[in-house]
Design a protein around this motif. Sequence first.
Motif, PDB file in Angstrom:
ATOM      1  N   GLY A  24       0.936  -1.081   0.070  1.00  0.00           N
ATOM      2  CA  GLY A  24      -0.044   0.221   0.089  1.00  0.00           C
ATOM      3  C   GLY A  24       0.789   1.257   0.088  1.00  0.00           C
ATOM      4  N   LEU A  25      -0.029   2.614   0.443  1.00  0.00           N
ATOM      5  CA  LEU A  25       0.763   3.572   0.293  1.00  0.00           C
ATOM      6  C   LEU A  25       2.018   3.551   1.366  1.00  0.00           C
ATOM      7  CD1 LEU A  25      -2.076   6.081   0.032  1.00  0.00           C
ATOM      8  CD2 LEU A  25      -0.539   5.096  -1.921  1.00  0.00           C
ATOM      9  N   GLU A  26       2.107   2.726   2.194  1.00  0.00           N
ATOM     10  CA  GLU A  26       3.011   2.562   3.159  1.00  0.00           C
ATOM     11  C   GLU A  26       4.549   2.182   2.270  1.00  0.00           C
ATOM     12  OE1 GLU A  26       0.165   0.718   3.491  1.00  0.00           O
ATOM     13  OE2 GLU A  26      -0.286   1.144   5.553  1.00  0.00           O
ATOM     14  N   SER A  27       4.472   1.726   1.522  1.00  0.00           N
ATOM     15  CA  SER A  27       5.527   1.190   0.538  1.00  0.00           C
ATOM     16  C   SER A  27       6.193   2.272  -0.036  1.00  0.00           C
ATOM     17  CB  SER A  27       5.233  -0.006  -0.519  1.00  0.00           C
ATOM     18  OG  SER A  27       4.257   0.659  -1.275  1.00  0.00           O
ATOM     19  N   GLY A  86       9.076   4.135  -6.759  1.00  0.00           N
ATOM     20  CA  GLY A  86       8.276   4.090  -5.315  1.00  0.00           C
ATOM     21  C   GLY A  86       8.512   5.588  -4.648  1.00  0.00           C
ATOM     22  N   THR A  87       9.109   6.436  -5.420  1.00  0.00           N
ATOM     23  CA  THR A  87       9.170   7.853  -4.645  1.00  0.00           C
ATOM     24  C   THR A  87       8.236   8.788  -4.771  1.00  0.00           C
ATOM     25  OG1 THR A  87      11.866   7.161  -4.697  1.00  0.00           O
ATOM     26  CG2 THR A  87      11.202   9.652  -4.405  1.00  0.00           C
ATOM     27  N   SER A 100       6.198  14.750 -18.658  1.00  0.00           N
ATOM     28  CA  SER A 100       6.113  13.233 -19.168  1.00  0.00           C
ATOM     29  C   SER A 100       7.381  12.518 -18.466  1.00  0.00           C
ATOM     30  CB  SER A 100       6.563  13.370 -20.689  1.00  0.00           C
ATOM     31  OG  SER A 100       7.749  13.844 -20.986  1.00  0.00           O
ATOM     32  N   LEU A 101       7.779  13.068 -17.441  1.00  0.00           N
ATOM     33  CA  LEU A 101       8.809  12.445 -16.771  1.00  0.00           C
ATOM     34  C   LEU A 101       8.247  11.689 -15.569  1.00  0.00           C
ATOM     35  CD1 LEU A 101      11.732  15.359 -16.618  1.00  0.00           C
ATOM     36  CD2 LEU A 101      11.464  13.323 -18.385  1.00  0.00           C
ATOM     37  N   PHE A 102       7.317  12.086 -15.017  1.00  0.00           N
ATOM     38  CA  PHE A 102       6.999  11.534 -13.852  1.00  0.00           C
ATOM     39  C   PHE A 102       5.351  11.355 -14.111  1.00  0.00           C
ATOM     40  CE2 PHE A 102      10.094  14.659 -12.794  1.00  0.00           C
ATOM     41  CZ  PHE A 102      10.956  13.885 -12.321  1.00  0.00           C
ATOM     42  N   HIS A 103       4.619  10.538 -12.685  1.00  0.00           N
ATOM     43  CA  HIS A 103       3.211  10.426 -12.630  1.00  0.00           C
ATOM     44  C   HIS A 103       2.947  11.434 -11.629  1.00  0.00           C
ATOM     45  CE1 HIS A 103       3.551   6.708 -14.895  1.00  0.00           C
ATOM     46  NE2 HIS A 103       4.434   6.259 -14.118  1.00  0.00           N
ATOM     47  N   TRP A 104       1.535  12.033 -11.816  1.00  0.00           N
ATOM     48  CA  TRP A 104       1.369  13.218 -11.002  1.00  0.00           C
ATOM     49  C   TRP A 104      -0.044  12.809 -10.289  1.00  0.00           C
ATOM     50  CZ3 TRP A 104       4.584  17.137 -10.954  1.00  0.00           C
ATOM     51  CH2 TRP A 104       5.531  17.214 -11.921  1.00  0.00           C
ATOM     52  N   THR A 221       0.725   1.687 -10.638  1.00  0.00           N
ATOM     53  CA  THR A 221       0.057   2.559 -11.209  1.00  0.00           C
ATOM     54  C   THR A 221      -1.197   2.467 -10.246  1.00  0.00           C
ATOM     55  OG1 THR A 221      -0.656   0.742 -12.662  1.00  0.00           O
ATOM     56  CG2 THR A 221       0.686   2.246 -13.590  1.00  0.00           C
ATOM     57  N   GLN A 222      -1.384   1.266  -9.519  1.00  0.00           N
ATOM     58  CA  GLN A 222      -2.693   1.283  -8.833  1.00  0.00           C
ATOM     59  C   GLN A 222      -2.393   2.040  -7.305  1.00  0.00           C
ATOM     60  OE1 GLN A 222      -2.660  -3.133  -8.017  1.00  0.00           O
ATOM     61  NE2 GLN A 222      -4.185  -3.540  -9.202  1.00  0.00           N
ATOM     62  N   LEU A 223      -1.077   2.047  -6.977  1.00  0.00           N
ATOM     63  CA  LEU A 223      -0.772   2.995  -5.762  1.00  0.00           C
ATOM     64  C   LEU A 223      -1.040   4.525  -5.987  1.00  0.00           C
ATOM     65  CD1 LEU A 223       2.210   1.575  -3.985  1.00  0.00           C
ATOM     66  CD2 LEU A 223      -0.291   1.346  -3.513  1.00  0.00           C
TER      67      LEU A 223
END
Length: 251
Positions: A24-27, A86-87, A100-104, A221-223
């Motif tokens: 989960g988001l803890e990871s 995971g960052t 395009s470099l990251f997810h937002w 992508t799920q997180l």
Amino acid sequence: MTRRGVVLGVWLLGISLISPARAGLESLQYLSEEYKPFNYTQPSGHPAGLAVELLERIWKRTHTQPQVIRFLPWARAYQRLQLQPGTVLFSTARTRTRDSLFHWACPIARTPIVLLALRSRQLHLDNLQQLATYHVMAVRADVGEQLLHTQTDSWLKLDTTHNLELALKQLRAGRIDVLSFNERVARQVWQEMGEQDAALQTLWSLGEQEFCFAFSPGTSTQLIAQFRQALQQEVSSEGYPQLLERYQLRH
């Protein structure tokens, strides 16, 4: 089935049951910088700010235990965002260069990025080409640096530092003429240095930017979807405008 097989089967079942929680988001690894009032460290050592409060509310909505937020110099944190899956890095301006470099996950808030100077210098800009006659500084890897490079086609000679307060001290001492940075953040730090807000002059706006939580490539992508949903629930709530008001970020 042998006793050993039974034990192994129970152990594997246990792994399958606890894996979702661990995934989960803890990871995720949460990184930030001193960027008041978005995110900063209190004298007690505890993190605070608009983005931190939003993050804590997201954790609560997703039944995530409070996590450690690591504060690093911006350039170092930005490098980790590029390299380590995971960052999560916040607050990060979502520019065309970075998009395009990251997810937002957006928004945290919107605020202008500007060119600042000492009012006593009586500097004036009609266009960005005139910056060629000035000594200009930005914080390394910050949106203020990236926007200047983009809007001047990288011809501008630009000095950088790793710290906003150092840049403001350079401005105060007359060692630089112009500073490119988030106007709200720069003015707050300037006043905390004991200076009058009116002593700073906004010469030019590089545009209002949306600040977000940025996720590194390779992050689940799920997180990210879970995080985005919780953030949207927060910014749609009645408490969000009040939160912006409290941090003086509401237009």
